[in-house]
Motif scaffolding. Structure first.
Motif, short mmCIF file in Angstrom:
data_model
loop_
_atom_site.label_atom_id
_atom_site.label_comp_id
_atom_site.label_asym_id
_atom_site.label_seq_id
_atom_site.Cartn_x
_atom_site.Cartn_y
_atom_site.Cartn_z
N HIS A 140 15.98 23.01 -3.02
CA HIS A 140 15.27 23.43 -4.28
C HIS A 140 16.06 23.46 -5.38
O HIS A 140 17.41 23.77 -5.29
CB HIS A 140 14.50 25.00 -3.81
CG HIS A 140 13.27 25.34 -4.35
ND1 HIS A 140 13.21 25.45 -5.79
CD2 HIS A 140 12.11 25.40 -3.96
CE1 HIS A 140 11.84 25.71 -5.89
NE2 HIS A 140 11.11 25.74 -4.75
N MET A 195 9.97 24.77 -0.06
CA MET A 195 10.99 23.82 -0.07
C MET A 195 10.60 22.48 -0.67
O MET A 195 9.41 21.88 -0.74
CB MET A 195 11.73 23.17 1.32
CG MET A 195 12.27 24.49 1.73
SD MET A 195 13.40 23.95 3.35
CE MET A 195 15.00 23.31 2.58
N GLN A 196 11.18 21.86 -1.86
CA GLN A 196 11.04 20.75 -2.34
C GLN A 196 11.58 19.53 -1.27
O GLN A 196 12.68 19.65 -0.84
CB GLN A 196 11.62 20.83 -3.82
CG GLN A 196 11.12 21.75 -4.67
CD GLN A 196 12.04 21.71 -6.11
OE1 GLN A 196 13.30 21.91 -5.90
NE2 GLN A 196 11.20 22.18 -7.03
N ILE A 227 15.60 29.12 -6.52
CA ILE A 227 15.80 28.80 -5.11
C ILE A 227 15.54 30.31 -4.47
O ILE A 227 15.43 30.23 -3.28
CB ILE A 227 17.40 28.50 -5.18
CG1 ILE A 227 17.67 27.37 -5.86
CG2 ILE A 227 17.88 28.61 -3.67
CD1 ILE A 227 19.32 26.75 -5.68
N TYR A 262 6.15 18.47 -1.37
CA TYR A 262 6.58 19.98 -1.40
C TYR A 262 6.13 20.53 0.00
O TYR A 262 5.04 20.12 0.51
CB TYR A 262 6.16 20.79 -2.71
CG TYR A 262 6.68 22.32 -2.81
CD1 TYR A 262 7.45 22.36 -3.82
CD2 TYR A 262 6.46 23.35 -1.86
CE1 TYR A 262 8.15 23.34 -3.98
CE2 TYR A 262 6.98 24.85 -2.45
CZ TYR A 262 7.94 24.61 -3.36
OH TYR A 262 8.77 25.72 -3.64
N THR A 283 12.67 30.01 -1.78
CA THR A 283 12.90 29.61 -0.38
C THR A 283 13.44 30.83 0.42
O THR A 283 12.76 30.85 1.57
CB THR A 283 14.06 28.51 -0.46
OG1 THR A 283 13.74 27.44 -1.17
CG2 THR A 283 14.45 27.92 0.79
#
Length: 461
Positions: free
Chosen positions: A294, A281-282, A67, A277, A70
Motif C-alpha cells: 500500500h 491491499m494494493q 497504509i 485492489y 491495511t
C-alpha cells in the motif's frame, strides 16, 4: 570473506543506496528513509537527508497515511475469522442507519462500496477531525456515488465506516483495538496514533523553488482508520513480514493471502497499468513481478510499502514532503534490485513422505476432450493440474481428506476435483466441476457425457 545467507552483497547495498539517493535528490525530499526485508528479517536500512548530521534512522517516525487502511483491514479480517461478521454481510446488518448500508463488508475493504473518495468540505487532511465528529459528517447527505459492488472507486470515508464497524463489534475505540490486537502482538512499538519523538516534521516543497513550508499535522478524528498512523521503517518492515506469512496471534496466513487477492473489478486504465485492489491491499504487476502492499500520503508525508511474496522480499520507503519522490515505485525498485542481484535460493527438492497408491495412480496424463493435461503430486501433498502445452487453466488442489481436492487458484479456485471409479475399483475419469478428464482423448471406455462415437477416430475420405 564469508557472507551469510541473509547479508546483502556490497554491490547490492550500493545499488540500494544509489536508488534512494536519486529519489531524495530528484524528488527534493527533506529526508527519505528506507528498509529492505528478505526471508523474514530486515537486511538493509538507508537514509538520505538535506540536513547534515541529522540523518533519520529506522526508529524515526513518519506519518504513513493510507497504509493505515491495511491495519484497519487486518482488524476487520480478525472479526471475520472469529465469526462475528462475514465479508458478504451488508454494513446495515452491523452498523445501521449510515445511508451506505447497501455495501457489504468486502465492498468497503475493496473500495467497491460506491462511496465518495473524500468527505465533504473542508479538506479533511488539513483540518481538525473535531469538525467531523459523527459518521454523517464524514459521509455527507449523499454518501453513494455509484451502485455498491459495481466498480472500484477509492474511498477514504469507506474506511471510516470500517473503523466504526470495528468499534461497534469490539465495544472499544478503534485505536485501542488496534494497539491491543495488532501493534502489541507484532511488536510494533513505534507505531502510534499521535507522533512520538523522534519523529520527522512534515514539509511542503515549493514546485518552482527550493524552499519549504511546514504542513499541519492534524488528528483526523473519525477519519483516523483511513490514514492516521505514524510509524517507522523498522516497524513497517515487521508488518511486511506479517503481510507475507501471517501470524496466528493476529491473522492466519490464509486470511492474509485473501487480503492480497484481487477483490475489486478493475477499470480499463487499471488493467493497462497492471494494478488491482484486494482487501485493504494494493496489487500491481511491474516489470514481470507481482507486488502487493500500500501507498500513503498526507500533507507533509509520503509512504510506500511493497512486497514480492514470490521473492520473499519487501521494502519500505518514507519521506517527509507533500509531493516529490514516487515512494511506492522506489519501494518496488528496491525489492527488484535485491531479487535480481541476489535471487532467492529455492528450498531443496525432497520426495513425498509416504503416498497412497490410490492417489499415486492418478498422476500423469489426462485429457479434457482433446486438451492434454498433466496431474502431478507435490511433496506438500497437493496436486497440480496444468496443460501439457500452451496457455490453459492451471491450478493447485488441496486434499480434503476424503479423496477429493479443492482448487486454490485461477479458473478452478474453489472447484472440487474427485476421482470417479468403476464398480471394480479401477479409475474411470476425473470429475472437475462436472468437466470429465479421461486417460485418452474421449476415451471410449470411460463415462464421457454425450457418449463416444462407436466407430472411433477416423481420417477423411
Amino acid at each position: 570473506m564469508t557472507i551469510s545467507a541473509e547479508e546483502l552483497l556490497p554491490g547490492t547495498r550500493r545499488a540500494l543506496l544509489h536508488r534512494i539517493a536519486v529519489a531524495q535528490a530528484e524528488g527534493r525530499a527533506p529526508s527519505l528513509v528506507a528498509a529492505v526485508v528478505r526471508h523474514g528479517r530486515t537486511v538493509w536500512h538507508g537514509a538520505r537527508t538535506s540536513v547534515d548530521g541529522h540523518g533519520p534512522d529506522e526508529n524515526t517516525q513518519y506519518r504513513i497515511g493510507s497504509i493505515t487502511k491495511t491495519f484497519t483491514a487486518v482488524l476487520v479480517l480478525r472479526l471475520c475469522e472469529e465469526g462475528l461478521l462475514g465479508l458478504g454481510d451488508l454494513l446495515e446488518k452491523h452498523l445501521p442507519g449510515t445511508g451506505a448500508g447497501e455495501a457489504t463488508v468486502a465492498d468497503l475493504l475493496a473500495h467497491t462500496g460506491g462511496l465518495a473518495a473524500e468527505s465533504p468540505a473542508p479538506w479533511w487532511e488539513r483540518t481538525p477531525g473535531a469538525l467531523r465528529p459523527e459518521l454523517g459528517d464524514v459521509l455527507g447527505e449523499q454518501p453513494l456515488l455509484h451502485p455498491a459492488g459495481r466498480r472500484f472507486h477509492y474511498s477514504n470515508p469507506g474506511y471510516t465506516l470500517l473503523g466504526a464497524l470495528v468499534e461497534e463489534l469490539r465495544g472499544a475505540a478503534w485505536e485501542d483495538v488496534l494497539r491491543r490486537e495488532v501493534l502489541e502482538p507484532l511488536g510494533l512499538n513505534r507505531t502510534s496514533i499521535r507522533p512520538q519523538a523522534p519523529h520527522a516534521g512534515g514539509w511542503a516543497v515549493h514546485p518552482w523553488a527550493d524552499v519549504l513550508l511546514p504542513e499541519p499535522a492534524e488528528h483526523l478524528g473519525r477519519m483516523a482508520p483511513a490514514g492516521q498512523l505514524w510509524s517507522t521503517t523498522r516497524d513497517l518492515a515487521r508488518f511486511a513480514v506479517f503481510l507475507t506469512h501471517g501470524d496466528d496471534r493476529v491473522l492466519s496466513a490464509e486470511s492474509v493471502r485473501e487480503m492480497r487477492t484481487p477483490a475489486a473489478p478493475a477499470e480499463a486504465e487499471d488493467v493497462a497499468a497492471g494494478s488491482a485492489y484486494g482487501l485493504g491491499m494494493q496489487i500491481q504487476y511491474r516489470d514481470g513481478r507481482l507486488f502487493v502492499g500500500h501507498g500513503g500520503s498526507l500533507p507533509g508525508f509520503l509512504a510506500g510499502l511493497s512486497i514480492s511474496v514470490e521473492d520473499d522480499a519487501a521494502a519500505v520507503v518514507l519521506a517527509n514532503c507533500t509531493s516529490g519522490p514516487l515512494v511506492s515505485t522506489v519501494a518496488s525498485d528496491l525489492v527488484r534490485i535485491v531479487a535480481e542481484a541476489e535471487p532467492r535460493i529455492p528450498e531443496p527438492w525432497r520426495p513425498l513422505k509416504g503416498v497412497d497408491p490410490s492417489v499415486l495412480e492418478l498422476a500423469g496424463h489426462w485429457y479434457w476432450g482433446t486438451h492434454g493435461f498433466a496431474l502431478r503430486l507435490t511433496a506438500d501433498g497437493f496436486a497440480v493440474l496444468e496443460p501439457l502445452s500452451g496457455d490453459g487453466r492451471r491450478s493447485r488442489f488441496r486434499p480434503n481428506g476424503d479423496g477429493t481436492w479443492t482448487g486454490l487458484e485461477g479458473y478452478y479456485a474453489g472447484e472440487l476435483l474427485r476421482c470417479v471409479r468403476r464398480p471394480d475399483g479401477s479409475v474411470d475419469h476425473l470429475d472437475l466441476g462436472s468437466f470429465v478428464f479421461t486417460r485418452r482423448p474421449y476415451d471410449e471406455g470411460a463415462s464421457v457425457p454425450g457418449g463416444v462415437d462407436p466407430d472411433g477416430w477416423r481420417g477423411i475420405g
